[in-house]
Design an enzyme around this catalytic site. Structure first.
Site: not given
Length: 257
Positions: A42-45, A71
């Site tokens: 994903l874009s960020e964890t 986010h």
């Protein structure tokens, strides 16, 4: 390890920007956190360690650790509010970008983030070649902000990501005035292993200061025109930018690590 998957800056499942949130007793090794971020893809964890009155918070993209992520911070506050601190309406985070707060307001979450200082830079042939269109203006903070003439140009943009990767800035944010919104934008982050960030909170800490000054208003309604799309309710206060949005839970999982 417990992980929560949350769509941020949207009130609809499969919209907005998905983030994974891992609540841990202590941070795993950086290598382990990076591997988990790669696996999640994903874009960020986000990784959060709850402490007395606050949380220590770190964010990882598939391409490495990042200094600020809006986010995934909103998603972390959503998880804390629903599963760990249901009576709280304010959440404090200790991060590489300093202390951050998220305030719960009914069914929305407001992030208080640092604004980035923007320096106007020359529009270059490399920008035009990478984006497939020549920006009217360009600004550099942590990210590069390229301004286009209209919303259609932003929505139809098909950048050369290899060219984008060579441009200055960590993320390349492309923005224009909107028809139904003050600003419309898209964010590209191949340097972080992300072709396009669906809804970029830290990118709006560049975009909102630009539009607030250009439009001579402090409240900016922003739309991220990615395939998933998202809406951000923004307020510019000089050194700080506040971003508000909804969030939706997608899944809860146990990570076997």
């Amino acid at each position: 390890m417990k992980a929560y998957f949350v769509d941020a800056f949207t009130d609809q499942l499969f919209k907005g920007n998905p983030a994974a949130v891992c609540i841990v007793d202590q941070f795993p090794s950086s290598e382990m956190m990076q591997n988990i971020a790669l696996e999640n893809n994903l874009s960020e964890t986000a990784f959060a360690v709850r402490t007395s009155g606050s949380c220590d918070l770190r964010w990882f993209t598939p391409g490495g650790e990042i200094d600020l992520c809006g986010h995934a911070t909103l998603a972390t506050a959503f998880v804390l509010a629903h599963y760990y601190e249901p009576k709280a309406d304010k959440f404090r985070f200790n991060t590489k970008s300093g202390p951050l707060t998220v305030t719960k307001q009914d069914d929305m979450y407001e992030l208080d983030l640092p604004s980035y200082d923007l320096k106007q830079v020359d529009v270059t042939e490399d920008m035009e070649a990478a984006l497939g269109i020549r920006p009217t203006e360009a600004y550099l903070g942590r990210d590069l902000v390229c301004v286009l003439e209209n919303e259609t140009q932003v929505r139809e943009l098909a950048p050369n990501l290899a060219g984008v990767q060579k441009l200055d800035g960590l993320i390349v944010n492309v923005t224009a005035p909107g028809v139904d919104y003050d600003s419309v934008s898209r964010s590209f982050a191949p340097k972080l292993g992300i072709d396009e960030d669906p809804v970029c909170g830290s990118g709006h800490c560049h975009i909102v200061p630009y539009w607030a000054k250009r439009l001579h208003k402090s409240n900016i309604l922003a739309f991220q025109a990615s395939k998933r799309s998202g809406v951000l309710y923004c307020h510019y206060d000089g050194k700080r930018t506040r971003l508000s949005g909804h969030a939706v839970l997608y899944a809860v999982a146990d990570l076997n690590v």
